[in-house]
Write an enzyme that holds these catalytic residues in place. Structure first.
Site, PDB file in Angstrom:
ATOM      1  N   HIS A 183       4.024  -0.336  10.884  1.00 12.56           N
ATOM      2  CA  HIS A 183       3.426  -1.534  11.476  1.00 12.56           C
ATOM      3  C   HIS A 183       3.812  -1.594  12.955  1.00 12.56           C
ATOM      4  CE1 HIS A 183       2.504  -3.793   7.621  1.00 12.56           C
ATOM      5  NE2 HIS A 183       3.419  -2.954   7.160  1.00 12.56           N
ATOM      6  N   HIS A 197       3.103   3.777   6.137  1.00 14.06           N
ATOM      7  CA  HIS A 197       2.471   3.179   7.318  1.00 14.06           C
ATOM      8  C   HIS A 197       3.520   2.505   8.178  1.00 14.06           C
ATOM      9  CE1 HIS A 197       2.161   0.443   3.881  1.00 14.06           C
ATOM     10  NE2 HIS A 197       2.319  -0.558   4.723  1.00 14.06           N
ATOM     11  N   VAL A 210       0.875  -1.186   0.000  1.00 16.67           N
ATOM     12  CA  VAL A 210       0.000   0.000   0.000  1.00 16.67           C
ATOM     13  C   VAL A 210       0.906   1.228   0.000  1.00 16.67           C
ATOM     14  CG1 VAL A 210      -1.820   1.261   1.177  1.00 16.67           C
ATOM     15  CG2 VAL A 210      -1.790  -1.248   1.260  1.00 16.67           C
TER      16      VAL A 210
HETATM   17  P1  AMP Z   1       2.815  -3.277   3.473  1.00 18.11           P
HETATM   18  O1  AMP Z   1       3.171  -4.635   2.928  1.00 18.11           O
HETATM   19  O2  AMP Z   1       3.838  -2.734   4.424  1.00 18.11           O
HETATM   20  O3  AMP Z   1       2.427  -2.303   2.386  1.00 18.11           O
HETATM   21  O4  AMP Z   1       1.550  -3.529   4.386  1.00 18.11           O
HETATM   22  C1  AMP Z   1       0.243  -3.242   4.012  1.00 18.11           C
HETATM   23  C2  AMP Z   1      -0.636  -3.788   5.087  1.00 18.11           C
HETATM   24  O5  AMP Z   1      -1.934  -3.226   4.924  1.00 18.11           O
HETATM   25  C3  AMP Z   1      -0.808  -5.304   5.049  1.00 18.11           C
HETATM   26  O6  AMP Z   1      -0.372  -5.842   6.299  1.00 18.11           O
HETATM   27  C4  AMP Z   1      -2.312  -5.494   4.846  1.00 18.11           C
HETATM   28  O7  AMP Z   1      -2.822  -6.596   5.548  1.00 18.11           O
HETATM   29  C5  AMP Z   1      -2.877  -4.170   5.331  1.00 18.11           C
HETATM   30  N1  AMP Z   1      -4.156  -3.783   4.774  1.00 18.11           N
HETATM   31  C6  AMP Z   1      -4.522  -3.772   3.466  1.00 18.11           C
HETATM   32  N2  AMP Z   1      -5.769  -3.321   3.325  1.00 18.11           N
HETATM   33  C7  AMP Z   1      -6.222  -3.025   4.578  1.00 18.11           C
HETATM   34  C8  AMP Z   1      -7.440  -2.526   5.101  1.00 18.11           C
HETATM   35  N3  AMP Z   1      -8.483  -2.215   4.308  1.00 18.11           N
HETATM   36  N4  AMP Z   1      -7.554  -2.346   6.435  1.00 18.11           N
HETATM   37  C9  AMP Z   1      -6.515  -2.668   7.250  1.00 18.11           C
HETATM   38  N5  AMP Z   1      -5.335  -3.137   6.813  1.00 18.11           N
HETATM   39  C10 AMP Z   1      -5.186  -3.330   5.496  1.00 18.11           C
END
Ligand code: AMP
Length: 112
Positions: free
Chosen positions: A100, A98, A94
């Site tokens: 984590h 963000h 995404v």
């Molecule tokens: P990254 O791989 O660091 O980009 O992590 C993206 C994170 O966003 C993943 O752990 C997904 O599970 C999480 N994610 C994607 N869509 C949503 C959503 N609608 N609500 C909450 N988490 C999400």
């Protein structure tokens, strides 16, 4: 527009655990640990590489907010991990910055 922008705009739901004027924190929809929360800036930065010096306080704020998130999720004492994925090799999915916040169990090594 990213899915996280839609969450910020209230277009899709999220389980919000903390918010203020600069950041929003909500539970990851596919948790990789018993506690897995994402802290995002309201400002739409793609990742750390897109941040400017003027964003230093915002980045620091995100890290400090992790303590309140951890407290609310019950892992402040037991400990937690902070991760930011930046780009392809990190597995970023995404493209809205963000942080984590993961905890609630003994986590494994860093390499995925
Ligand atoms: P990254 O791989 O660091 O980009 O992590 C993206 C994170 O966003 C993943 O752990 C997904 O599970 C999480 N994610 C994607 N869509 C949503 C959503 N609608 N609500 C909450 N988490 C999400």
């Amino acid at each position: 527009m990213t899915i996280f922008q839609k969450i910020l705009d209230g277009e899709i739901p999220a389980h919000v655990v903390y918010e203020d004027e600069r950041v929003l924190a909500f539970r990851d929809i596919h948790p990789a640990a018993p506690v897995h929360v994402l802290i995002i800036p309201r400002k739409p930065l793609i990742d750390v590489r897109a941040a400017e010096e003027e964003d230093a306080l915002l980045l620091g704020h995100m890290i400090l907010v992790s303590r309140e998130v951890a407290r609310r999720e019950g892992v402040l004492e037991s400990g937690y991990r902070l991760v930011i994925n930046n780009g392809t090799d990190a597995g970023q999915e995404v493209f809205h910055l963000h942080l984590h916040v993961m905890g609630g169990a003994r986590l494994g090594g860093l390499a995925g």
